[in-house]
Every structure is written in structure tokens, then in C-alpha cells.
Design a protein around this motif. Structure first.
Motif, PDB file in Angstrom:
ATOM      1  N   ALA A   1       0.887  -1.116   0.015  1.00 20.60           N
ATOM      2  CA  ALA A   1       0.120  -0.057   0.097  1.00 20.60           C
ATOM      3  C   ALA A   1       0.961   1.336  -0.087  1.00 20.60           C
ATOM      4  O   ALA A   1       0.600   2.248  -0.645  1.00 20.60           O
ATOM      5  N   ARG A   2       1.898   1.143   0.877  1.00 17.13           N
ATOM      6  CA  ARG A   2       2.953   2.337   0.934  1.00 17.13           C
ATOM      7  C   ARG A   2       3.340   2.662  -0.470  1.00 17.13           C
ATOM      8  O   ARG A   2       3.592   3.825  -1.147  1.00 17.13           O
ATOM      9  N   THR A   3       3.897   1.491  -1.123  1.00 21.43           N
ATOM     10  CA  THR A   3       4.398   1.494  -2.655  1.00 21.43           C
ATOM     11  C   THR A   3       3.524   2.055  -3.449  1.00 21.43           C
ATOM     12  O   THR A   3       4.177   2.995  -4.303  1.00 21.43           O
ATOM     13  N   ALA A   4       2.135   1.639  -3.403  1.00 23.91           N
ATOM     14  CA  ALA A   4       1.184   2.045  -4.413  1.00 23.91           C
ATOM     15  C   ALA A   4       1.109   3.511  -4.153  1.00 23.91           C
ATOM     16  O   ALA A   4       0.872   4.459  -5.304  1.00 23.91           O
ATOM     17  N   TYR A   5       0.941   3.921  -2.901  1.00 25.30           N
ATOM     18  CA  TYR A   5       1.068   5.540  -2.493  1.00 25.30           C
ATOM     19  C   TYR A   5       1.914   6.174  -3.358  1.00 25.30           C
ATOM     20  O   TYR A   5       1.712   7.187  -3.848  1.00 25.30           O
ATOM     21  N   GLN A   6       3.116   6.018  -2.966  1.00 20.91           N
ATOM     22  CA  GLN A   6       4.235   6.642  -3.452  1.00 20.91           C
ATOM     23  C   GLN A   6       4.351   6.655  -5.064  1.00 20.91           C
ATOM     24  O   GLN A   6       4.404   7.593  -5.788  1.00 20.91           O
TER      25      GLN A   6
ATOM     26  N   LYS B   1       1.724   9.230  -6.176  1.00 16.65           N
ATOM     27  CA  LYS B   1       2.219  10.568  -5.900  1.00 16.65           C
ATOM     28  C   LYS B   1       2.971  10.931  -6.993  1.00 16.65           C
ATOM     29  O   LYS B   1       3.038  12.031  -7.413  1.00 16.65           O
ATOM     30  N   GLU B   2       4.174  10.092  -7.415  1.00 20.11           N
ATOM     31  CA  GLU B   2       5.119  10.365  -8.295  1.00 20.11           C
ATOM     32  C   GLU B   2       4.531  10.427  -9.723  1.00 20.11           C
ATOM     33  O   GLU B   2       4.705  11.226 -10.607  1.00 20.11           O
ATOM     34  N   SER B   3       3.424   9.420 -10.044  1.00 19.76           N
ATOM     35  CA  SER B   3       2.616   9.604 -11.252  1.00 19.76           C
ATOM     36  C   SER B   3       1.880  10.743 -11.351  1.00 19.76           C
ATOM     37  O   SER B   3       1.797  11.410 -12.431  1.00 19.76           O
ATOM     38  N   ALA B   4       1.511  11.389 -10.172  1.00 20.42           N
ATOM     39  CA  ALA B   4       0.556  12.690 -10.090  1.00 20.42           C
ATOM     40  C   ALA B   4       1.455  13.659 -10.714  1.00 20.42           C
ATOM     41  O   ALA B   4       1.116  14.546 -11.362  1.00 20.42           O
ATOM     42  N   ALA B   5       2.851  13.758 -10.028  1.00 21.57           N
ATOM     43  CA  ALA B   5       3.550  14.818 -10.194  1.00 21.57           C
ATOM     44  C   ALA B   5       4.115  14.807 -11.799  1.00 21.57           C
ATOM     45  O   ALA B   5       4.335  15.868 -12.196  1.00 21.57           O
TER      46      ALA B   5
ATOM     47  N   ALA C   1      -5.195   9.030  -3.688  1.00 20.11           N
ATOM     48  CA  ALA C   1      -4.142   7.816  -3.265  1.00 20.11           C
ATOM     49  C   ALA C   1      -3.677   7.972  -1.901  1.00 20.11           C
ATOM     50  O   ALA C   1      -3.609   6.798  -1.135  1.00 20.11           O
ATOM     51  N   GLY C   2      -3.717   9.072  -1.369  1.00 16.23           N
ATOM     52  CA  GLY C   2      -3.577   9.281   0.463  1.00 16.23           C
ATOM     53  C   GLY C   2      -4.726   8.771   1.183  1.00 16.23           C
ATOM     54  O   GLY C   2      -4.699   8.032   1.824  1.00 16.23           O
TER      55      GLY C   2
END
Length: 183
Positions: free
Chosen positions: A28-33, A36-40, A76-77
Motif C-alpha cells: 500500500a505504501r509503495t502504491a501510494y508513493q 504521488k510520483e505519477s501525479a507529479a 491515493a492518500g
């Protein structure tokens, strides 16, 4: 003879479930990160596409990119935290980002159409925030009702256990608690 096998299977299932749950957190943490990177990255690409545009359309393009980034990050958050408060907070922030985007769109207009656009943008914000708050209250009420039902069912089951004595009663009570008490 059947009971020991059942207990072994139940124990194995519990062990497997706890192992899977322990692995879910890093995933879940990896998916969240990654989200976030994809959104940026998507935001940077969208803003780069806005570079060739001038005036209000440029501002609208950038505002749309910001709103999309906020939505992706907030979703995601909320999924990472997986709480009612996180989902509600995400919906409120997404509504605010959409309002900011709509205000930028309205700046390109003049006169009455601009006034109407601003009122519509504010109405959309108020509506989205009200929906988020109402949904939160509804879910909380349903959760409370479920807890009340579980407590009532536990009382009934415990009352039924009073018909037994000794080990049978202890087993009945343990079974009732296992069935109706949520950790």
C-alpha cells in the motif's frame, strides 16, 4: 477426531491471513508513493503542454493540471490511510481544487456571464462539500447501528449460553464473543 483437523485448518488460515495483511502495508505504501510520483509527472507534462498558450487559456490549463494533481494525490492518500476521515478530507480538498480551477475559468469572462460563472463555481463547491459531510455522517451512523446490532446479538447469544454449565457454557460464551465482538 474431526475437531483437531478443523482447529489446524483454522490456525493455518489465521496465520496465512495475518501474513497477507502484514505484506499489504508495504504494498500500500509503495502504491501510494507511485501514485504521488505519477501525479507529479502528469502535472509537469500537463504544465509543459500549457507553455505554448497565452493569457487566460494558459491559466485555465495550469489550473486544470493542478486540480488533476490534487485529485490524484488525495485519492491515493485516502486509499493509503483507508479511513473515513481521510476519504472525507480528500473529497473536501478535491472540491476546493475544482473550485480554484473554476474561478480561473470564470476570470476569462466579463459582465453577467462572469458573475453567473462565479456563483455556479461556488455552488458546486458548497454542494461537493455538503455531499462529503453528509456521506461521512451517513457512514458513521451505519457503523454505529452495526455496532449496536452486534452488541444486542451478543447479549442474546450470552443469554442462550446460560442454559449450559461448566465447560459447555465456557465454550458457548467463547463462541458468542468470537462471533459478535469485533476487534
Amino acid at each position: 477426531m474431526r475437531s483437531p483437523h478443523l482447529l489446524l485448518l483454522l490456525g493455518a488460515a489465521i496465520l496465512w491471513a495475518s501474513h497477507c495483511r502484514a505484506q499489504a502495508v508495504p504494498d500500500a505504501r509503495t502504491a501510494y508513493q507511485q501514485a504521488k510520483e505519477s501525479a507529479a509527472t502528469n502535472y509537469k507534462n500537463a504544465v509543459a503542454k500549457c507553455g505554448g498558450i497565452a493569457g487566460n487559456p494558459h491559466d485555465v490549463c495550469v489550473a486544470e493540471a493542478k486540480a488533476a494533481r490534487v485529485q490524484a494525490e488525495e485519492e491515493a492518500g485516502a486509499a493509503y490511510e483507508n479511513t473515513l476521515a481521510a476519504y472525507t478530507r480528500a473529497r473536501m480538498r478535491i472540491a476546493s481544487a475544482n473550485y480554484d480551477r473554476d474561478k480561473v475559468r470564470c476570470k476569462g469572462l466579463t459582465g453577467n456571464p462572469k458573475d453567473v460563472c462565479m456563483v455556479q463555481a461556488k455552488a458546486a463547491l458548497v454542494s461537493a462539500q455538503a455531499d462529503a459531510k453528509a456521506d461521512k455522517k451517513t457512514i458513521e451512523a451505519r457503523n454505529e447501528a452495526t455496532e449496536d446490532k452486534q452488541k444486542a446479538a451478543l447479549k442474546v447469544a450470552l443469554e442462550k449460553c446460560d442454559a449450559y454449565a461448566g465447560a459447555a457454557k465456557e465454550q458457548c460464551v467463547a463462541q458468542a464473543k468470537a462471533t459478535y465482538v469485533q476487534p
